[in-house]
Design an enzyme around this catalytic site. Structure first.
Site, PDB file in Angstrom:
ATOM      1  N   PHE A 101      49.160  29.208  34.301  1.00  0.00           N
ATOM      2  CA  PHE A 101      48.526  30.230  33.469  1.00  0.00           C
ATOM      3  C   PHE A 101      48.636  31.573  34.161  1.00  0.00           C
ATOM      4  O   PHE A 101      48.278  31.708  35.342  1.00  0.00           O
ATOM      5  CB  PHE A 101      47.060  29.878  33.208  1.00  0.00           C
ATOM      6  CG  PHE A 101      46.883  28.760  32.211  1.00  0.00           C
ATOM      7  CD1 PHE A 101      46.416  29.006  30.929  1.00  0.00           C
ATOM      8  CD2 PHE A 101      47.206  27.453  32.567  1.00  0.00           C
ATOM      9  CE1 PHE A 101      46.274  27.973  30.016  1.00  0.00           C
ATOM     10  CE2 PHE A 101      47.069  26.418  31.658  1.00  0.00           C
ATOM     11  CZ  PHE A 101      46.605  26.677  30.375  1.00  0.00           C
ATOM     12  N   ARG A 105      45.786  40.517  34.503  1.00  0.00           N
ATOM     13  CA  ARG A 105      46.488  41.138  35.621  1.00  0.00           C
ATOM     14  C   ARG A 105      47.189  40.127  36.528  1.00  0.00           C
ATOM     15  O   ARG A 105      48.020  40.501  37.359  1.00  0.00           O
ATOM     16  CB  ARG A 105      45.493  41.968  36.440  1.00  0.00           C
ATOM     17  CG  ARG A 105      44.846  43.098  35.633  1.00  0.00           C
ATOM     18  CD  ARG A 105      43.906  43.910  36.494  1.00  0.00           C
ATOM     19  NE  ARG A 105      43.246  44.951  35.702  1.00  0.00           N
ATOM     20  CZ  ARG A 105      41.936  45.094  35.628  1.00  0.00           C
ATOM     21  NH1 ARG A 105      41.145  44.278  36.280  1.00  0.00           N
ATOM     22  NH2 ARG A 105      41.409  46.066  34.908  1.00  0.00           N
ATOM     23  N   TYR A 106      46.833  38.843  36.388  1.00  0.00           N
ATOM     24  CA  TYR A 106      47.463  37.822  37.228  1.00  0.00           C
ATOM     25  C   TYR A 106      48.964  37.730  36.968  1.00  0.00           C
ATOM     26  O   TYR A 106      49.732  37.361  37.859  1.00  0.00           O
ATOM     27  CB  TYR A 106      46.802  36.464  36.982  1.00  0.00           C
ATOM     28  CG  TYR A 106      45.529  36.255  37.760  1.00  0.00           C
ATOM     29  CD1 TYR A 106      45.490  35.386  38.850  1.00  0.00           C
ATOM     30  CD2 TYR A 106      44.361  36.931  37.431  1.00  0.00           C
ATOM     31  CE1 TYR A 106      44.326  35.188  39.575  1.00  0.00           C
ATOM     32  CE2 TYR A 106      43.194  36.743  38.144  1.00  0.00           C
ATOM     33  CZ  TYR A 106      43.177  35.866  39.214  1.00  0.00           C
ATOM     34  OH  TYR A 106      42.022  35.685  39.932  1.00  0.00           O
ATOM     35  N   THR A 226      31.286  21.332  48.666  1.00  0.00           N
ATOM     36  CA  THR A 226      30.553  22.149  47.689  1.00  0.00           C
ATOM     37  C   THR A 226      30.635  21.547  46.284  1.00  0.00           C
ATOM     38  O   THR A 226      31.088  22.189  45.330  1.00  0.00           O
ATOM     39  CB  THR A 226      31.083  23.597  47.682  1.00  0.00           C
ATOM     40  OG1 THR A 226      32.497  23.575  47.437  1.00  0.00           O
ATOM     41  CG2 THR A 226      30.791  24.286  48.998  1.00  0.00           C
ATOM     42  N   GLU A 282      36.925  23.259  38.584  1.00  0.00           N
ATOM     43  CA  GLU A 282      37.115  22.493  39.819  1.00  0.00           C
ATOM     44  C   GLU A 282      35.963  21.521  40.062  1.00  0.00           C
ATOM     45  O   GLU A 282      36.175  20.399  40.557  1.00  0.00           O
ATOM     46  CB  GLU A 282      37.264  23.427  41.013  1.00  0.00           C
ATOM     47  CG  GLU A 282      37.579  22.708  42.313  1.00  0.00           C
ATOM     48  CD  GLU A 282      37.990  23.661  43.406  1.00  0.00           C
ATOM     49  OE1 GLU A 282      39.200  23.973  43.473  1.00  0.00           O
ATOM     50  OE2 GLU A 282      37.117  24.102  44.179  1.00  0.00           O
TER      51      GLU A 282
END
Length: 331
Positions: A101, A105-106, A226, A282
């Site tokens: 994807f 701006r990526y 995490t 994630e």
């Protein structure tokens, strides 16, 4: 009155989940240059998956874990013969789809380097199609690819928040697997765009269900992982095996679609309950792999952060590109 409100809330939750499920199978993707080529390929069914993991030398690396408790290999340099994997996959006519994807701006910041380095190092010698999902198809760079390797551009909606872009990719991945990939490809790999291939990322990485060990957590004790700890979220975990990085995941079309569907439906349920998982998609991916063990794990050699000491890393196959989130991410 409270009971009545709870009943209404419950009905609304069910309705939203039903709508989310239906949308997964709506098969509505806007593509650039309608794909007669892809429709023709539907007549070719993917061949059986290749299993060479019995030839892995699990004792070739010391001081690091090379096999999980459920006997899935953790792929490190020196444990495998890459040429053997390549030979078998070429003979089997293996076809691989790579999804990435590049929204907002990526695209300008990362896509050109991602694609050019992927062409140089990703599954070299195999049939590969790079599927780029973007809101700006006209900005996708023109890349020269080797024979049997090509690019397909798919236009997608741009969400206002980068978190939504990250999470909603699961819906898009599921849809394109259902409409195109399952008819044409043996395996699919899903990547974040802000990465650069620097060495062989080869067919040894292919497997039925493939997860990546996060470079920042693979040596830490589990209590420091995490995971999402919020009991209100569908991603909540109180225990787990490893901490997986959502920057890369893959496998057969069937297995990747199952992962994407699971993550998307649970993201939608969280949204209905006004909850957002700690690390977005994630967190949901980690929950999925806890419940559905991957058949192959990739070591951090397959996605390395050069800011870390690399004592265990014999070869950096893919590295994190420099990040500038303040400029790149929408709020």
């Amino acid at each position: 009155m409270c009971s009545h409100r709870r009943r209404i809330a419950g009905i609304l939750s069910v309705i939203v989940l039903i709508i989310a499920s239906i949308s997964l199978y709506s098969r509505h993707l806007t593509t650039i240059a309608l794909t007669e080529e892809l429709h023709a390929l539907r007549e070719e069914k993917p061949l059986n998956i290749i299993d060479l993991d019995s030839a892995i030398n699990f004792g070739a690396r010391t001081g690091i874990e090379t096999r999980t408790s459920w006997n899935a290999p953790i792929m490190w340099e020196s444990m495998f013969d890459g040429s053997l994997y390549d030979q078998m996959h070429k003979e089997a006519n293996t076809a691989v789809a790579l999804t990435v994807f590049a929204v907002g701006r990526y695209l300008e910041a990362y896509l050109n380097k991602f694609l050019t380095s992927a062409e140089e190092h990703f599954m070299v010698g195999l049939k590969v199609t790079f599927f780029v999902f973007t809101d700006s198809p006209e900005k996708v760079p023109e890349i020269s690819f080797a024979p049997q390797r090509n690019l397909k551009v798919v236009k997608v909606e741009k969400y206002n928040r980068w978190q939504d872009i990250s999470m909603m990719r699961m819906k898009t991945i599921s849809e394109i697997i259902d409409t195109v990939l399952k008819h044409n490809f043996t395996y699919v790999f899903c990547f974040d765009v802000d990465q650069i291939f620097t060495a062989r990322f080869g067919s040894e990485a292919l497997g039925e269900s493939v997860a990546l060990l996060h470079a920042h957590y693979y040596k830490l004790p589990k209590y420091r992982f995490t995971y999402d700890r919020n009991p209100k979220s569908k991603a909540c975990m109180t225990e787990g095996d490893y901490y997986y990085h959502a920057a890369i995941f893959g496998g057969t079309c069937e297995k990747v679609k199952a992962l994407a569907d699971y993550c998307y439906l649970n993201i939608m349920e969280d949204k209905m309950n006004d909850v957002e998982a700690l690390w977005h998609d994630e967190s949901h991916l980690n929950k999925y792999f806890w419940l559905n063990k991957p058949t192959k794990l990739l070591s951090p050699e397959y996605c390395w952060d050069r800011s870390l000491p690399n004592n265990d890393i014999l070869i950096e196959r893919l590295i994190w590109a420099p990040k500038d989130y303040e400029k790149l991410r929408t709020r």
